[in-house]
Design an enzyme around this catalytic site. Structure first.
Site, PDB file in Angstrom:
ATOM      1  N   HIS A 373     -21.375  -4.295  81.447  1.00  0.00           N
ATOM      2  CA  HIS A 373     -20.333  -5.113  80.892  1.00  0.00           C
ATOM      3  C   HIS A 373     -20.462  -5.763  79.299  1.00  0.00           C
ATOM      4  O   HIS A 373     -19.337  -6.194  78.659  1.00  0.00           O
ATOM      5  CB  HIS A 373     -20.028  -6.493  81.779  1.00  0.00           C
ATOM      6  CG  HIS A 373     -18.650  -6.888  81.763  1.00  0.00           C
ATOM      7  ND1 HIS A 373     -17.457  -6.336  80.898  1.00  0.00           N
ATOM      8  CD2 HIS A 373     -17.632  -7.710  82.508  1.00  0.00           C
ATOM      9  CE1 HIS A 373     -16.230  -6.922  81.106  1.00  0.00           C
ATOM     10  NE2 HIS A 373     -16.535  -7.869  82.179  1.00  0.00           N
ATOM     11  N   ASP A 377     -15.697  -2.967  78.868  1.00  0.00           N
ATOM     12  CA  ASP A 377     -14.892  -4.200  79.307  1.00  0.00           C
ATOM     13  C   ASP A 377     -14.159  -3.704  80.649  1.00  0.00           C
ATOM     14  O   ASP A 377     -14.165  -2.408  80.952  1.00  0.00           O
ATOM     15  CB  ASP A 377     -13.828  -4.366  78.273  1.00  0.00           C
ATOM     16  CG  ASP A 377     -14.206  -4.816  76.775  1.00  0.00           C
ATOM     17  OD1 ASP A 377     -15.303  -5.692  77.046  1.00  0.00           O
ATOM     18  OD2 ASP A 377     -13.798  -4.524  75.813  1.00  0.00           O
TER      19      ASP A 377
END
Length: 402
Positions: A373, A377
């Site tokens: 992450h 995204d």
């Protein structure tokens, strides 16, 4: 003439190995290139061939011993019929071969690199370890003795102490030292969890069209290309297709930079008797279905036989893991660092699905994408998985690049 048998170059970033098996005994005659022993590194096993024909003399590094690059393994008397050197006189001297490869120009009292690493990992001070090597040099075994012997010190924070075991239960237990490969798997997976901001997103795919296409063309495919048409080539192609749209899943972090790969080196996780390995198919985005299937079959066979080289497991940019072959219905795969994405495939299971207002039975598979992450995204991850789903549910999209 006496010939020295030494540890060969083990590969990039590999500095030591464990002597796994000796295939010959002192006094045995050997031919040129006949395998003398097998070394186990943290990535692959390496076979050591005989450099010449002759008779195996003294075995310096016994099974289970840790050796470095260029360390002395054994001596060989050249020439057929040569007498063997004494077999066991030098066996209880592990300090000499372990120290030999470390001659990097430093002082004689410099501690062994493996010992330094072990002390750092376990917060052990050199002052608390009594060296058994030359001039008091600290060896790996010395550190292990220091860790296991004093129990008065604070317990290691990594794991809770083992609960006492009843005598009758202890007699039914078996303690086996972890192989180097298993230790590396454990370390890399834990490092991945500690380093990456790992998250997993899920979807499901209707395998009807892929299964129909495979059943229709599998005989012709095998007849022309000499390899079976499986599901892995479809998933590989679908992932390549999705990676073009979401390139951050095919990228990695290097310090404060993001390195985007304009190629796809596809890692295919494979289970072997000794543990999980990930051979890499280089430039998979340039391959046809047949080339991908051949590469997967060849790499898989080499992995099961323990014949993969170091280079065959390096350079991957994305990984596919198929837990479905073992019956897994759902899982969250762990990233293979420094990669930023891994796709988990699972078992195909018939399930009732609502299609155009009607309940029908369809062969469904859950898909899981674990991603870093820090650079991927949620939108990119979901988009990637949706593109894989769309390509598999309508394989014609792969031909049209849609």
């Amino acid at each position: 003439m006496s010939i020295e048998v030494r540890v060969p170059t083990l590969g990039e970033s590999v500095t030591e190995a464990t002597v796994a098996t000796w295939f010959k005994k002192p006094g045995d005659k050997v031919a040129v290139d006949e395998m003398l022993c097998e070394l186990e590194t943290d990535k692959v096993t390496v076979e050591v061939p005989s450099p010449t024909a002759g008779t195996l003399g003294e075995i310096v590094a016994a099974e289970g011993e840790t050796v470095g690059v260029d360390a002395l393994l054994a001596t060989l008397t050249e020439g057929e019929g040569a007498a063997a050197a004494p077999a066991s006189e030098a066996a209880p001297a592990p300090a000499a071969p372990a120290a030999a490869p470390q001659s990097s120009g430093g002082k004689d009292t410099e501690d062994a690199p493996s010992a330094k690493k072990l002390m750092a990992e376990n917060n052990v001070s050199p002052a608390d370890v009594k060296g058994s090597g030359k001039d008091g040099r600290i060896m790996k075994e010395d550190v292990l003795n220091a860790i296991n012997a004093p129990k008065a010190a604070a317990p290691a924070p990594a794991a809770a102490p083992r609960a006492p075991v009843a005598a009758d239960q202890a007699s039914r237990e078996e303690r086996v030292k972890m192989t180097r490969l298993r230790q590396t798997i454990a370390k890399r997976l834990k490092d991945s969890q500690n380093t990456a901001a790992m998250l997993t997103t899920y979807n499901e795919v209707d395998m009807t069209e892929v299964m129909a296409l495979r059943n229709e063309y599998k005989d012709l495919f095998f007849k022309k290309h000499g390899v079976k048409l499986g599901f892995m080539s479809f998933f590989t192609k679908a992932c390549i297709h999705a990676l073009k749209e979401v390139p951050e899943v095919n990228a990695e972090i290097d310090g404060t930079d993001i390195v985007y790969k304009n190629y796809v080196n596809m890692g295919i996780a494979a289970g072997t008797p000794t543990g999980l390995v990930v051979p890499v198919i280089m430039d998979a985005d340039q391959m046809s279905f047949a080339e991908i299937e051949k590469a997967i079959a060849e790499k898989g066979a080499r992995a099961r036989d323990g014949k993969l080289s170091m280079t065959e497991m390096q350079g991957g940019s994305f990984t596919i893991s198929n837990g479905g072959v073992y019956g897994s219905l759902m899982s969250s795969p762990i990233l293979n660092p420094p990669q930023s994405g891994i796709l988990g495939m699972h078992k195909i299971q018939d399930r009732p699905m609502a299609i155009n207002g009607q309940v029908v039975i369809r062969p469904m598979m859950y898909l899981a994408l674990s991603y870093d992450h820090r650079i991927v995204d949620g939108k990119g991850a979901v988009t990637f998985l949706v593109r894989v789903k769309e390509a598999l549910e309508d394989p014609r999209r792969l031909l049209m690049d849609l």
